[in-house]
Write a protein that holds these residues in place. Structure first.
Motif, PDB file in Angstrom:
ATOM      1  N   GLY A  13      -4.203  -7.806  15.372  1.00  0.00           N
ATOM      2  CA  GLY A  13      -2.525  -8.524  15.199  1.00  0.00           C
ATOM      3  C   GLY A  13      -1.521  -9.051  13.716  1.00  0.00           C
ATOM      4  N   ILE A  14      -2.867  -9.034  13.576  1.00  0.00           N
ATOM      5  CA  ILE A  14      -2.478  -8.897  11.702  1.00  0.00           C
ATOM      6  C   ILE A  14      -2.115  -7.511  11.270  1.00  0.00           C
ATOM      7  CG2 ILE A  14      -2.909  -9.710   8.915  1.00  0.00           C
ATOM      8  CD1 ILE A  14      -4.504 -12.324  10.425  1.00  0.00           C
ATOM      9  N   VAL A  15      -3.548  -6.805  11.558  1.00  0.00           N
ATOM     10  CA  VAL A  15      -3.140  -5.195  11.141  1.00  0.00           C
ATOM     11  C   VAL A  15      -2.052  -4.317  11.288  1.00  0.00           C
ATOM     12  CG1 VAL A  15      -4.270  -3.015  11.492  1.00  0.00           C
ATOM     13  CG2 VAL A  15      -5.478  -5.079  10.713  1.00  0.00           C
ATOM     14  N   ALA A  16      -1.991  -4.926  13.099  1.00  0.00           N
ATOM     15  CA  ALA A  16      -0.512  -4.568  13.505  1.00  0.00           C
ATOM     16  C   ALA A  16       0.730  -5.592  12.712  1.00  0.00           C
ATOM     17  CB  ALA A  16      -0.472  -4.875  14.768  1.00  0.00           C
ATOM     18  N   ALA A  17       0.669  -6.366  12.433  1.00  0.00           N
ATOM     19  CA  ALA A  17       2.072  -6.301  11.939  1.00  0.00           C
ATOM     20  C   ALA A  17       2.418  -6.489  10.499  1.00  0.00           C
ATOM     21  CB  ALA A  17       1.878  -8.234  11.612  1.00  0.00           C
ATOM     22  N   ILE A  18       1.490  -5.786   9.785  1.00  0.00           N
ATOM     23  CA  ILE A  18       1.387  -5.544   8.166  1.00  0.00           C
ATOM     24  C   ILE A  18       2.138  -3.989   9.122  1.00  0.00           C
ATOM     25  CG2 ILE A  18       0.186  -4.196   6.166  1.00  0.00           C
ATOM     26  CD1 ILE A  18      -1.196  -6.810   5.904  1.00  0.00           C
ATOM     27  N   VAL A  19       1.364  -3.097  10.112  1.00  0.00           N
ATOM     28  CA  VAL A  19       1.647  -1.307   9.776  1.00  0.00           C
ATOM     29  C   VAL A  19       2.824  -1.366  10.671  1.00  0.00           C
ATOM     30  CG1 VAL A  19       1.050   0.572  11.410  1.00  0.00           C
ATOM     31  CG2 VAL A  19      -0.529  -0.932  10.357  1.00  0.00           C
ATOM     32  N   VAL A  20       3.179  -2.445  11.114  1.00  0.00           N
ATOM     33  CA  VAL A  20       5.140  -2.536  11.845  1.00  0.00           C
ATOM     34  C   VAL A  20       5.667  -2.800  10.511  1.00  0.00           C
ATOM     35  CG1 VAL A  20       6.832  -3.279  13.464  1.00  0.00           C
ATOM     36  CG2 VAL A  20       4.631  -2.974  14.002  1.00  0.00           C
ATOM     37  N   GLY A  21       5.341  -3.825   9.932  1.00  0.00           N
ATOM     38  CA  GLY A  21       6.605  -4.071   8.593  1.00  0.00           C
ATOM     39  C   GLY A  21       6.018  -2.583   7.694  1.00  0.00           C
ATOM     40  N   ALA A  22       5.785  -2.881   7.807  1.00  0.00           N
ATOM     41  CA  ALA A  22       5.659  -1.161   6.235  1.00  0.00           C
ATOM     42  C   ALA A  22       6.753   0.320   7.236  1.00  0.00           C
ATOM     43  CB  ALA A  22       4.074   0.034   6.128  1.00  0.00           C
ATOM     44  N   ILE A  23       6.012   0.258   8.351  1.00  0.00           N
ATOM     45  CA  ILE A  23       7.145   1.194   8.932  1.00  0.00           C
ATOM     46  C   ILE A  23       8.844   0.483   8.563  1.00  0.00           C
ATOM     47  CG2 ILE A  23       7.561   2.147  11.087  1.00  0.00           C
ATOM     48  CD1 ILE A  23       5.047   2.313  11.621  1.00  0.00           C
ATOM     49  N   LEU A  24       8.617  -0.355   9.417  1.00  0.00           N
ATOM     50  CA  LEU A  24      10.466  -0.573   8.923  1.00  0.00           C
ATOM     51  C   LEU A  24      10.665  -1.081   7.461  1.00  0.00           C
ATOM     52  CD1 LEU A  24      10.060  -4.362  11.242  1.00  0.00           C
ATOM     53  CD2 LEU A  24      11.534  -2.042  11.605  1.00  0.00           C
ATOM     54  N   MET A  25       9.763  -1.213   6.523  1.00  0.00           N
ATOM     55  CA  MET A  25      10.187  -1.021   4.767  1.00  0.00           C
ATOM     56  C   MET A  25      11.004   0.016   4.949  1.00  0.00           C
ATOM     57  SD  MET A  25       8.008  -4.076   3.307  1.00  0.00           S
ATOM     58  CE  MET A  25       7.913  -3.769   1.563  1.00  0.00           C
ATOM     59  N   LEU A  26       9.328   0.931   5.111  1.00  0.00           N
ATOM     60  CA  LEU A  26      10.215   2.472   4.575  1.00  0.00           C
ATOM     61  C   LEU A  26      11.194   3.355   5.636  1.00  0.00           C
ATOM     62  CD1 LEU A  26       6.805   3.825   5.388  1.00  0.00           C
ATOM     63  CD2 LEU A  26       7.514   3.089   3.624  1.00  0.00           C
ATOM     64  N   ALA A  27      11.954   2.452   6.287  1.00  0.00           N
ATOM     65  CA  ALA A  27      12.877   3.121   7.434  1.00  0.00           C
ATOM     66  C   ALA A  27      14.222   2.545   6.519  1.00  0.00           C
ATOM     67  CB  ALA A  27      12.911   2.836   8.494  1.00  0.00           C
ATOM     68  N   ARG A  28      13.970   0.720   6.339  1.00  0.00           N
ATOM     69  CA  ARG A  28      14.988   0.959   5.400  1.00  0.00           C
ATOM     70  C   ARG A  28      15.549   1.553   4.647  1.00  0.00           C
ATOM     71  NH1 ARG A  28      15.090  -5.326   4.891  1.00  0.00           N
ATOM     72  NH2 ARG A  28      16.242  -5.593   6.919  1.00  0.00           N
ATOM     73  N   ARG A  29      14.090   1.387   4.217  1.00  0.00           N
ATOM     74  CA  ARG A  29      14.410   2.667   2.485  1.00  0.00           C
ATOM     75  C   ARG A  29      14.788   3.929   2.238  1.00  0.00           C
ATOM     76  NH1 ARG A  29       8.998   2.990  -1.512  1.00  0.00           N
ATOM     77  NH2 ARG A  29       9.824   0.245  -1.603  1.00  0.00           N
ATOM     78  N   LYS A  30      14.318   4.622   3.624  1.00  0.00           N
ATOM     79  CA  LYS A  30      14.627   5.610   4.139  1.00  0.00           C
ATOM     80  C   LYS A  30      16.464   5.481   4.064  1.00  0.00           C
ATOM     81  CE  LYS A  30      13.741   9.883   6.519  1.00  0.00           C
ATOM     82  NZ  LYS A  30      12.742  10.668   7.500  1.00  0.00           N
ATOM     83  N   ARG A  31      16.631   4.568   4.712  1.00  0.00           N
ATOM     84  CA  ARG A  31      18.502   3.610   5.160  1.00  0.00           C
ATOM     85  C   ARG A  31      19.371   3.887   4.195  1.00  0.00           C
ATOM     86  NH1 ARG A  31      19.516   0.516   9.661  1.00  0.00           N
ATOM     87  NH2 ARG A  31      17.357  -0.137   9.367  1.00  0.00           N
ATOM     88  N   ARG A  32      18.465   3.325   2.876  1.00  0.00           N
ATOM     89  CA  ARG A  32      19.779   3.033   1.438  1.00  0.00           C
ATOM     90  C   ARG A  32      19.621   3.899   1.280  1.00  0.00           C
ATOM     91  NH1 ARG A  32      17.031  -2.501  -0.793  1.00  0.00           N
ATOM     92  NH2 ARG A  32      17.608  -3.649   1.701  1.00  0.00           N
ATOM     93  N   LEU A  33      18.810   5.339   0.653  1.00  0.00           N
ATOM     94  CA  LEU A  33      18.616   6.600   0.352  1.00  0.00           C
ATOM     95  C   LEU A  33      19.544   7.771   0.340  1.00  0.00           C
ATOM     96  CD1 LEU A  33      14.997   7.393  -0.842  1.00  0.00           C
ATOM     97  CD2 LEU A  33      16.741   6.029  -2.329  1.00  0.00           C
ATOM     98  N   LYS A  34      19.701   7.715   2.255  1.00  0.00           N
ATOM     99  CA  LYS A  34      20.673   8.835   2.571  1.00  0.00           C
ATOM    100  C   LYS A  34      22.610   7.386   2.154  1.00  0.00           C
ATOM    101  CE  LYS A  34      17.636  10.634   6.201  1.00  0.00           C
ATOM    102  NZ  LYS A  34      18.111  10.514   7.799  1.00  0.00           N
ATOM    103  N   SER A  35      22.168   6.506   2.342  1.00  0.00           N
ATOM    104  CA  SER A  35      23.527   6.464   2.675  1.00  0.00           C
ATOM    105  C   SER A  35      24.302   6.057   0.842  1.00  0.00           C
ATOM    106  CB  SER A  35      23.831   4.954   3.073  1.00  0.00           C
ATOM    107  OG  SER A  35      23.439   4.066   2.111  1.00  0.00           O
ATOM    108  N   ALA A  36      23.067   6.157  -0.481  1.00  0.00           N
ATOM    109  CA  ALA A  36      24.296   6.602  -1.527  1.00  0.00           C
ATOM    110  C   ALA A  36      24.235   8.009  -2.456  1.00  0.00           C
ATOM    111  CB  ALA A  36      22.344   5.381  -2.299  1.00  0.00           C
TER     112      ALA A  36
END
Length: 95
Positions: A72-95
């Protein structure tokens, strides 16, 4: 031919070797039965065996829970990392 316990066994009914073999078999069966009964009546040993069995089951259950928690901890870390990368990608597109 049925055996009548009040009359002696005829020599033709059974040989001495057959009777001795039957007695030996009966002795072994009785010894095994007595050993089994003694084991069943040994409450102290049976209690220790049961405690050991319960301890092993508990340890296996704990290991299983540990694996689930770590997964469960590993899954949470992986999901968190994916969300962070998606958010960063969205910010770079909007900038």
């Amino acid at each position: 031919m049925t055996h009548n316990p009040t009359r002696p066994v005829d020599a033709g009914d059974h040989s001495i070797a057959d009777v001795e073999a039957d007695l030996d078999t009966t002795r072994h069966e009785m010894a095994d039965t007595l050993d089994e009964l003694a084991a069943r009546l040994d409450v102290k040993t049976r209690g220790k065996e049961k405690a050991h069995e319960v301890k092993e089951r508990t340890q296996m259950a704990a290991r299983s829970r540990d694996v689930q928690i770590r997964g469960g901890i590993v899954a949470a870390i992986v999901v968190g990392a994916i969300l962070m990368l998606a958010r960063r990608k969205r910010r770079l597109k909007s900038a």
